[in-house]
Design an enzyme around this catalytic site. Structure first.
Site, short mmCIF file in Angstrom:
data_model
loop_
_atom_site.label_atom_id
_atom_site.label_comp_id
_atom_site.label_asym_id
_atom_site.label_seq_id
_atom_site.Cartn_x
_atom_site.Cartn_y
_atom_site.Cartn_z
NE ARG A 75 20.27 1.87 2.79
CZ ARG A 75 19.27 1.94 3.67
NH1 ARG A 75 19.48 2.53 4.86
NH2 ARG A 75 18.08 1.47 3.38
CG HIS A 118 14.17 4.33 1.88
ND1 HIS A 118 15.42 4.14 2.46
CD2 HIS A 118 13.37 4.80 2.87
CE1 HIS A 118 15.38 4.52 3.74
NE2 HIS A 118 14.15 4.91 4.02
CD GLU A 163 13.60 0.73 8.63
OE1 GLU A 163 12.55 1.39 8.72
OE2 GLU A 163 14.58 0.95 9.36
CG ASN A 292 17.97 0.43 8.73
OD1 ASN A 292 19.10 0.28 8.28
ND2 ASN A 292 16.98 0.92 8.00
CE1 TYR A 294 17.22 3.85 12.30
CE2 TYR A 294 18.00 5.90 13.26
CZ TYR A 294 17.76 5.10 12.16
OH TYR A 294 18.05 5.57 10.90
CD GLU A 351 17.90 3.94 7.77
OE1 GLU A 351 17.25 4.31 8.77
OE2 GLU A 351 17.37 3.69 6.66
#
Ligand SMILES: CO[C@H](O)c1c[n+]2c([nH]1)[C@H](O)[C@@H](O)[C@H](O)[C@H]2CO
Length: 445
Positions: A75, A118, A163, A292, A294, A351
């Protein structure tokens, strides 16, 4: 062993401004991140992406690393300023680097997954209002059409935006990211225009009859109440609305959360960006949702907070170098919630990864903490799959250490270490661990 299904996509992810460098080559124009990073005080130690990892020139070596790793997909994002370097000028040759990159990936048996945006907006578009302006929606569609016409037959997976929450809130509301504005009204307008441009681009993809899949990547953070007190539970719902549902609901349900609109109107006044028909465009059916993940958020009720009435409370888990709590259960809870609240939309984890204080010792990097982080999160994903979850693949952030936005090069997320003096690449222990996971298509119990 915990086996993953046949055909499960293992990948790694990067982004143009974070790895490419060559910011003055191939006819590239300036981006808002060139401007922001070269503004004193905005990025740690004055770091910027002029060279970054020099992926622009070293991409063949990097693809060899990917091929040796055994991933099935990579990606990456395309830098809009390479295609539209200045107002009124389209520079299709600016795609030549990406054509070389994509052909080399395909020859290596690696599926390109392209993120159209991005965060590196052309500076001339920001000068014209940026994401605060509805004009940028049509410019994004024009940019996307060039990519689809030039690369659409080669690229099987497209992500419209990475995002939009970060691009709007961090860039226009908190000022922590480019363009560095602190204006909540612009932030909410930017969020809407980012979503609207997503919807128009999905519709365009369908109109062109392209055969791949298209979706959007959202940063999603499961929110937990600090206690079982009703006030804290209510605070968690409000934070979830602001953190997650603000983007999930319009894209997947065609409506903003009502309470969010009320609060936005009360705080920023006249949330006038929404026009009739916009939500129908934004909710154009997508082929997948990019997630994504985290860490999680833990919040308590706090009447002193003007927008949401919440305050964040640190979770009790270990922390990464970003001071983010390691909370793999949050990935399982998030994926399960998506399935419960938004249906069986196909999901890619686009991600997941961690920053740690990696050191080179005798030519190696023993990042056992990153292996532990990834193993725990792979296990959470596996649990979701075991329960019938529609998870298609997993992209580790990141292939290599890179420019970590306002933190510059001070935070290392890569499974490959980058020596920024020499730009040499050193596969970390986590690279070899991931290589074995891919070979086994499994993780240890
Ligand atoms: C809360 O983390 C966000 O979801 C997030 C984390 N990250 C991101 N978004 C961005 O998509 C990447 O460009 C960052 O390099 C990466 C690591 O910080």
């Amino acid at each position: 062993m915990r086996k993953f299904p046949e055909g499960f996509i293992w990948g790694t992810a990067t982004a143009s401004y974070q790895v490419e460098g060559a910011t003055r080559e191939g006819g590239r124009g300036r981006s808002i991140w060139d401007t922001f990073a070269h503004t004193p005080g905005k990025v740690a130690q004055g770091h910027h992406g002029d060279v970054a990892c020099d992926h622009y020139h070293r991409y063949l070596d990097d693809i060899q690393l990917m091929k040796d790793l055994g991933i099935s997909s990579y990606r990456f994002s395309i830098a809009w300023p390479r295609v539209m370097p200045e107002k009124g000028r389209v520079w299709v040759k600016g795609l030549d680097f990406y054509k070389r990159l994509i052909h080399a990936l395909l020859e290596a048996g690696i599926r390109p997954a392209v993120t159209i945006y991005h965060w590196d907006l052309p500076q001339w578009i920001e000068d014209d209002g940026g994401w605060n302006s509805r004009e940028t929606v049509s410019r994004f569609r024009e940019y996307s059409e060039i990519l689809f016409r030039e690369l659409g037959d080669l690229v099987p997976m497209w992500i419209t935006h990475n995002e939009p929450w970060c691009a709007s809130i961090l860039g226009y509301g908190l000022g922590a990211h480019a363009p560095g504005l602190c204006d909540w009204r612009r932030a909410y307008r930017a969020a809407h225009h980012l979503l609207l441009s997503h919807g128009h681009t999905v519709r365009l993809y369908r109109e062109l009859g392209l055969k791949g899949e298209i979706g959007i990547t959202l940063n999603l953070t499961p929110v937990y109440p600090a206690s079982s007190r009703p006030e804290d539970v209510a605070a968690a719902h409000r934070q979830d609305m602001f953190q997650n549902r603000w983007f999930l609901d319009p894209v997947l349900k065609g409506a903003y959360p009502e309470e969010l609109l009320r609060r936005v109107d009360a705080v920023v006044g006249g949330f006038d960006a929404v026009q009739p028909g916009d939500l129908e465009v934004i909710s154009a059916p997508i082929d997948f949702l990019g997630v994504n993940y985290y860490s999680r958020a833990v919040v308590a009720d706090d009447p002193a907070d003007p927008l949401l009435g919440v305050r964040h409370v640190p979770g009790e888990g270990p922390r990464t170098e970003m001071d983010w709590e390691v909370y793999p259960e949050g990935l399982y809870d998030l994926l399960s919630r998506l399935r419960r609240d938004y249906g069986d939309v196909p999901i890619y984890i686009t991600e997941n990864g961690a920053a740690y204080d990696d050191r080179v010792e005798g030519g190696s990097v023993h990042d056992t903490n990153r292996i532990e982080y990834l193993a725990l999160h792979f296990a959470a994903a596996h649990r979701f799959l075991e329960e019938g979850g529609n998870l298609r693949g997993y992209y580790v952030w990141s292939l290599m250490d890179n420019f970590e936005w306002a933190f510059g090069y001070t935070k290392r997320f890569g499974i490959v270490y980058v020596d920024y003096e020499t730009l040499a690449r050193i596969p970390k222990d986590s690279y070899f661990w991931y290589q074995q996971v891919i070979r086994d298509r499994a993780i240890a119990p």
